[in-house]
Design an enzyme around this catalytic site. Structure first.
Site, short mmCIF file in Angstrom:
data_model
loop_
_atom_site.label_atom_id
_atom_site.label_comp_id
_atom_site.label_asym_id
_atom_site.label_seq_id
_atom_site.Cartn_x
_atom_site.Cartn_y
_atom_site.Cartn_z
N HIS A 125 1.14 -1.77 0.13
CA HIS A 125 -0.22 -0.11 0.21
C HIS A 125 0.57 1.40 0.25
O HIS A 125 1.77 1.19 1.27
CB HIS A 125 -0.78 -0.02 1.19
CG HIS A 125 -1.79 -0.87 1.27
ND1 HIS A 125 -2.48 -2.16 2.43
CD2 HIS A 125 -2.24 -1.32 -0.17
CE1 HIS A 125 -3.53 -2.80 2.51
NE2 HIS A 125 -3.02 -2.31 0.59
N GLU A 182 1.04 3.88 2.50
CA GLU A 182 1.37 3.45 4.18
C GLU A 182 3.35 3.55 4.14
O GLU A 182 4.17 2.49 4.63
CB GLU A 182 1.32 2.10 4.55
CG GLU A 182 -0.84 1.66 4.61
CD GLU A 182 -0.84 0.41 4.27
OE1 GLU A 182 -0.03 -0.37 4.32
OE2 GLU A 182 -2.86 0.60 4.66
N HIS A 187 3.08 -2.88 7.29
CA HIS A 187 2.27 -2.01 6.98
C HIS A 187 2.05 -0.87 7.91
O HIS A 187 2.75 -0.71 8.67
CB HIS A 187 0.93 -2.78 6.80
CG HIS A 187 0.36 -3.40 5.64
ND1 HIS A 187 -0.68 -3.29 4.62
CD2 HIS A 187 0.66 -4.49 5.28
CE1 HIS A 187 -0.87 -4.84 3.94
NE2 HIS A 187 0.42 -5.02 4.43
N GLU A 224 1.73 -4.25 11.56
CA GLU A 224 0.27 -2.36 11.51
C GLU A 224 0.78 -1.92 12.37
O GLU A 224 1.92 -1.79 13.72
CB GLU A 224 -1.22 -3.17 11.71
CG GLU A 224 -1.01 -4.27 10.72
CD GLU A 224 -1.77 -3.41 9.43
OE1 GLU A 224 -1.53 -2.56 8.72
OE2 GLU A 224 -2.36 -4.14 8.67
#
Length: 589
Positions: A323, A326, A419, A491
């Site tokens: 992504h 990010e 991420h 994350e």
């Protein structure tokens, strides 16, 4: 031998270690190169070279504390004055071709309706990872901003990165981004935007830092109803005020610390030009992206072992930046590589015992054009790891194939994809349980160990292990179903920490990089031949889960007492991209 022949031949290099000669075979440098980024042909790109210094604030920067008196942007008298508009995104419905530097035409499509010494700000975003679509001046120092959606889509507005000039020092400016698409945001939980001043960097060595007051995140409403975009999605706004430190400065504002494709290439150049590092690190081309940018893959392991020793090494696969918005994933990746490629004893142990396959930037096209989630196919790559469309989704197709080949040669002990997360603070992991009865929980050990090694940044309570149907196409789930038992997404928040001595403070690039260090440190613990720490963590996980079962059973008295671990968890959903599947946009046309 001429230069072109040298570039195509393996070279024998002589180095010295502790006074002893060490011979190293360096592969042909022509096997990997670092060309300038390629853009879709309709993208207008300015020629300015955008660079930012690395800097860490001397003290952790605190969250913004709302006063509950934050005001909204006052209604404008009329439509306002358009001071910047870059509308190339509306010219093409799908990706056709790319070239270095983007459009060959002039930059007349970006309209600038101000010239110094007008008090209006000068906006610019036609550079790598920038994504401002339009700026409208609705008051002397008030601006409404529209972000460009991901190319060839009508959504995914979260990331922002743009430049301003012609400001007046100490005046209060207000910016309001009007077309965000997430119903909740960390800006409602104390997160502040980032500012970079070129003057402050040059004169005081100060880099990116948190700014902003009167911060509010709210749903857009017209007189009769909530506002939506053409696709029917509700729209939200982020508003904040800021004082610029210098007159007529050049400043940048961003959602998170930028990390461009060019920065990655510079980092990899330093690796390939260092003979010592090159002796245990190969950088190669995994594939070319849809837009023609190189996707790099790194193999990191100690060489010189016997073939039997190499076969006995287990493998670890680490990826990042599927992504593009990010950017915190890239900072964690850089920290991970700094540790693994360093000269510490622990780094040497890891290289001696593992083969690391690393894809540091899975979606270079999205990074270049300033997308938040998608590739130039107009689709979320992290929903397409099962794809058969090699030419449309080359980055994830080749990554999956590389892992399949690796698994045929040795055991892959762990996979992790880095991420960023827009709704929760701290760093945490998503894993995959076995959908079996309770108390088979080996996949929870690594995240628990991470929380012990990084107790003021990593939250085990925020980790989730439920495999949702909407996430079946993600790297984490696909690799797990291929047979990698420990398959994770790590994350990192865009905001900061709520833990221990860092509670209530933003993360810096150094904090993100430290998570890469902690990842390596935890891998050492996790794979230590002495499994005492692992055994202790298994007992602790069991105790925590038993408490959760008792708590759930007390709330659900009609249960038969049979549980799957996933029954204990809520959804891991944090994005609006689960419906970003289907054929690539260019194939639909």
């Amino acid at each position: 031998m001429n230069l072109s022949q040298t570039l195509r031949t393996t070279q024998l290099l002589l180095n010295f270690h502790d006074g002893q000669p060490v011979f190293i075979l360096r592969p042909p440098s022509a096997l990997v190169n670092f060309p300038r980024p390629r853009w879709p042909e309709e993208c207008e790109v300015i020629s300015d070279s955008i660079q930012h210094i690395d800097w860490e604030p001397p003290e952790p920067e605190p969250f913004y504390k709302p006063s509950r008196r934050e005001s909204l942007l006052p209604a404008a008298d009329g439509p306002g004055n358009v001071v910047y508009c870059s509308d190339f995104a509306t010219k093409h419905l799908y990706f056709t071709r790319s070239r270095v530097g983007g459009s060959r035409g002039s930059t007349s499509c970006a309209k600038f309706l101000v010239t110094p010494p007008d008090i209006s700000l000068e906006f610019e975003s036609r550079f790598e990872s920038g994504n401002l679509q339009k700026a409208v001046q609705v008051g002397a120092f008030d601006y409404e901003l529209t972000l460009r959606t991901d190319l060839y889509t009508e959504k995914h507005t979260q990331w922002f990165y743009f430049r301003v000039r012609n400001m007046k020092a100490k005046m209060i400016y207000r910016f309001t981004i009007t077309n965000l698409m997430k119903a909740s945001s960390l800006y409602s939980l104390g997160m502040r935007p980032l500012l970079y001043s070129e003057t402050a960097a040059k004169e005081n060595g100060v880099g990116w830092h948190r700014v902003g007051s009167n911060i509010r995140y709210f749903q857009n409403c017209s007189e009769d109803a909530n506002e939506t975009n053409d696709a029917g999605d509700s729209l939200y706004s982020l508003t904040w005020t800021v004082r610029f430190p210098y007159d007529s400065d050049t400043c940048y504002l961003a959602h998170c610390y930028p990390y461009t494709y060019s920065r990655l290439q510079y980092y990899l150049k330093q690796i390939t030009s260092n003979p010592a590092v090159a002796s245990y690190c190969d950088v190669r081309t995994l594939c070319q992206s849809l837009g023609g940018n190189i996707v790099y893959v790194m193999t990191i392991t100690t060489r010189g072992s016997s073939p039997a020793e190499v076969r006995n090494k287990k493998a670890v696969v680490v990826t990042a930046r599927v992504h593009p918005g990010e950017t915190n994933g890239s900072w964690m990746m850089e920290g991970f590589l700094d540790f693994l490629l360093g000269d510490s004893d622990d780094a040497q142990v890891l290289r001696d015992n593992f083969i690391f396959k690393v894809v540091p930037m899975l979606n270079p096209d999205g990074v270049v054009v300033g997308n938040y989630r998608c590739s130039l196919a107009g689709r979320d790559l992290n929903r397409n790891y099962k794809t058969l469309l090699k030419d449309s989704f080359p980055c994830v197709w080749h990554t999956r194939s590389m892992v399949e080949r690796l698994m045929a040669e040795t055991e892959v002990v762990l996979y992790c994809d880095f991420h960023g997360h827009s709704r929760k603070h701290n760093v945490f992991m998503y894993g995959c349980d076995r959908n079996s009865k309770l108390f088979k929980f080996q996949e929870r050990v690594f995240p628990l160990m991470m929380s012990k090694n990084a107790s003021n940044k990593f939250s085990y309570k925020s980790c989730r292990f439920k495999v949702q149907k909407s996430k079946e196409g993600t790297g984490r789930v696909v690799m797990w179903r291929m047979g990698i038992k420990n398959s994770f997404t790590m994350e990192a928040t865009f905001g900061g920490s709520t833990l221990d001595d860092r509670k209530g403070t933003h993360f810096t690039t150094g904090d993100f990089k430290s998570m890469g260090f902690y990842f390596c440190d935890t891998l050492l613990d996790f794979c230590d031949p002495d499994q005492t720490k692992v055994a202790h963590c298994l007992v602790e996980v069991s105790t925590l889960l038993k408490k959760e079962v008792k708590k759930k059973m007390s709330k659900n008295l009609d249960t038969d007492g049979s549980f799957s671990m996933s029954d204990l968890e809520t959804s891991t959903s944090g994005s609006n991209s689960s419906d970003s599947d289907g054929l690539p946009v260019h194939l639909l046309h």
